[in-house]
Design a protein around this motif. Sequence first.
Motif, PDB file in Angstrom:
ATOM      1  N   GLU A 259       0.861  -1.193   0.000  1.00  0.00           N
ATOM      2  CA  GLU A 259       0.000   0.000   0.000  1.00  0.00           C
ATOM      3  C   GLU A 259       0.891   1.235   0.000  1.00  0.00           C
ATOM      4  OE1 GLU A 259      -3.369   0.701   0.455  1.00  0.00           O
ATOM      5  OE2 GLU A 259      -4.180  -1.331   0.470  1.00  0.00           O
ATOM      6  N   VAL A 260       0.863   1.971  -1.101  1.00  0.00           N
ATOM      7  CA  VAL A 260       1.726   3.151  -1.230  1.00  0.00           C
ATOM      8  C   VAL A 260       0.854   4.400  -1.321  1.00  0.00           C
ATOM      9  CG1 VAL A 260       3.522   4.260  -2.612  1.00  0.00           C
ATOM     10  CG2 VAL A 260       3.401   1.767  -2.509  1.00  0.00           C
ATOM     11  N   LEU A 261       1.209   5.423  -0.564  1.00  0.00           N
ATOM     12  CA  LEU A 261       0.542   6.711  -0.746  1.00  0.00           C
ATOM     13  C   LEU A 261       1.440   7.576  -1.630  1.00  0.00           C
ATOM     14  CD1 LEU A 261      -1.888   8.562   0.009  1.00  0.00           C
ATOM     15  CD2 LEU A 261      -0.441   9.527   1.815  1.00  0.00           C
ATOM     16  N   THR A 262       0.927   7.958  -2.783  1.00  0.00           N
ATOM     17  CA  THR A 262       1.665   8.862  -3.669  1.00  0.00           C
ATOM     18  C   THR A 262       1.303  10.293  -3.285  1.00  0.00           C
ATOM     19  OG1 THR A 262       1.603   7.239  -5.457  1.00  0.00           O
ATOM     20  CG2 THR A 262       2.050   9.523  -6.078  1.00  0.00           C
ATOM     21  N   VAL A 263       2.327  11.099  -3.020  1.00  0.00           N
ATOM     22  CA  VAL A 263       2.081  12.476  -2.592  1.00  0.00           C
ATOM     23  C   VAL A 263       2.616  13.439  -3.642  1.00  0.00           C
ATOM     24  CG1 VAL A 263       2.370  14.153  -0.729  1.00  0.00           C
ATOM     25  CG2 VAL A 263       2.396  11.718  -0.195  1.00  0.00           C
ATOM     26  N   LEU A 264       1.773  14.322  -4.139  1.00  0.00           N
ATOM     27  CA  LEU A 264       2.191  15.361  -5.083  1.00  0.00           C
ATOM     28  C   LEU A 264       2.404  16.653  -4.307  1.00  0.00           C
ATOM     29  CD1 LEU A 264       1.014  13.324  -7.114  1.00  0.00           C
ATOM     30  CD2 LEU A 264       0.117  15.262  -8.411  1.00  0.00           C
TER      31      LEU A 264
ATOM     32  N   ALA B 195      -3.675   5.041  -3.356  1.00  0.00           N
ATOM     33  CA  ALA B 195      -4.216   6.384  -3.128  1.00  0.00           C
ATOM     34  C   ALA B 195      -3.202   7.480  -3.434  1.00  0.00           C
ATOM     35  CB  ALA B 195      -4.679   6.502  -1.687  1.00  0.00           C
ATOM     36  N   THR B 196      -3.729   8.672  -3.705  1.00  0.00           N
ATOM     37  CA  THR B 196      -2.874   9.830  -3.966  1.00  0.00           C
ATOM     38  C   THR B 196      -3.289  10.980  -3.051  1.00  0.00           C
ATOM     39  OG1 THR B 196      -4.413  10.442  -5.730  1.00  0.00           O
ATOM     40  CG2 THR B 196      -2.398   9.321  -6.393  1.00  0.00           C
ATOM     41  N   ALA B 197      -2.289  11.755  -2.660  1.00  0.00           N
ATOM     42  CA  ALA B 197      -2.555  12.957  -1.865  1.00  0.00           C
ATOM     43  C   ALA B 197      -1.883  14.146  -2.547  1.00  0.00           C
ATOM     44  CB  ALA B 197      -2.009  12.788  -0.453  1.00  0.00           C
ATOM     45  N   VAL B 198      -2.513  15.308  -2.434  1.00  0.00           N
ATOM     46  CA  VAL B 198      -1.970  16.523  -3.029  1.00  0.00           C
ATOM     47  C   VAL B 198      -1.753  17.546  -1.918  1.00  0.00           C
ATOM     48  CG1 VAL B 198      -2.543  18.477  -4.521  1.00  0.00           C
ATOM     49  CG2 VAL B 198      -3.080  16.159  -5.280  1.00  0.00           C
TER      50      VAL B 198
ATOM     51  N   GLY C  19      -6.622  13.677  -6.888  1.00  0.00           N
ATOM     52  CA  GLY C  19      -6.147  13.335  -5.539  1.00  0.00           C
ATOM     53  C   GLY C  19      -7.252  12.818  -4.650  1.00  0.00           C
ATOM     54  N   ASP C  20      -6.975  11.683  -3.969  1.00  0.00           N
ATOM     55  CA  ASP C  20      -7.957  11.157  -3.015  1.00  0.00           C
ATOM     56  C   ASP C  20      -7.983  12.031  -1.768  1.00  0.00           C
ATOM     57  OD1 ASP C  20      -8.600   8.677  -4.495  1.00  0.00           O
ATOM     58  OD2 ASP C  20      -6.458   8.310  -4.220  1.00  0.00           O
ATOM     59  N   PHE C  21      -6.825  12.581  -1.422  1.00  0.00           N
ATOM     60  CA  PHE C  21      -6.734  13.489  -0.286  1.00  0.00           C
ATOM     61  C   PHE C  21      -6.115  14.778  -0.788  1.00  0.00           C
ATOM     62  CE2 PHE C  21      -6.003   9.107   1.046  1.00  0.00           C
ATOM     63  CZ  PHE C  21      -7.120   8.911   1.838  1.00  0.00           C
TER      64      PHE C  21
END
Length: 325
Positions: free
Chosen positions: A81-86, A106-109, A120-122
């Motif tokens: 499970e990786v959270l990709t953060v932009l 999931a992705t977060a911005v 972005g999910d978050f």
Amino acid sequence: MPPQNFRPLLDVIDTYTSFCILGHMDPDMDCLGSQRALASWLKRRGKTVVLCSFGPWRREDVSSWKEFFLSSIPDFPPGEEVLTVLLDCSSPERTGFKESDFPKGATAVIDHHATSGVFGDFRFIDANCPSTTMLIQHLMEAAGDVPTQEEAQLLFFGFCTDTGFFRHLDSGKAQYLKAAARLMELGVSPTDTHCMLFGGRSLGSRRLIGRALERAELHYEGRVLLTWENWKDWRECGSERDSDMLYQLLISIAGVEAVAVIREQNDGLCIVNMRSVTDLDVSAIAEFFGGGGHRKAAGCTISGDRHDASEHLLRIFADRLNTHS
Ligand SMILES: [Mn+2]
């Protein structure tokens, strides 16, 4: 106190152990500083972190940071499970990487640019915050952590870059200067930071500024300033550029509302960058030529030599000045 509630973001971070941190293309110190500081802090919290940057590493001040980043997104073990953060951008396109290459999950911005996007999910976007590094600082502080000295320096780099060393901080934003003062208390030196950000330039980069200054022409009662460089200049002076310094010198001339720098390439194309100090919207002019940007800073490409480009540009400026004044 941080200006925003960082709890939801901290809760998201707590649920992941593996992170892939991305920034925007053509990265600056705010982008890279926030990437590195966030990575360092997450590692201190026992997380696994991968830092990626698409480059290109054109900016002189950040070229030595290339070694800290992967130039492509690695494969993660299946099922991880990786959270990709932009950071410092809010769309996959701005990262330079293909969205299909992002880790599954999931992705977060986290960004301080106003955006109408929905990626972005978050999403954690604060367009009032002067830098992305400041959002990262607030995030750490909201978690009850104090940045390490190295993290403090990285955060301060980003803050100084995006505020033009405090010049772009309006009244009413004292909280951000107070936050920067907390970084100083951790050992950061504005003097050394200034040297690192603005020192170390080549003589050629100064000669290039000299040529652009010499060629500057005022139009429309001094409201618009045009100047140019071309490939011969880069051959003779080198390719290092200090655009911020050039714009600062040009835009501070009395009466000037907007500046356009035409960079004539060797292939019948001109790259044009514009700055504005009034509400004259240079992004609208850039958009006319298929480019874009912000109201006060924008760019586009115009086909033809520099004479064609300036003629064309001046016509569009004329329309804008008429409707605007
Ligand atoms: Mn930024």
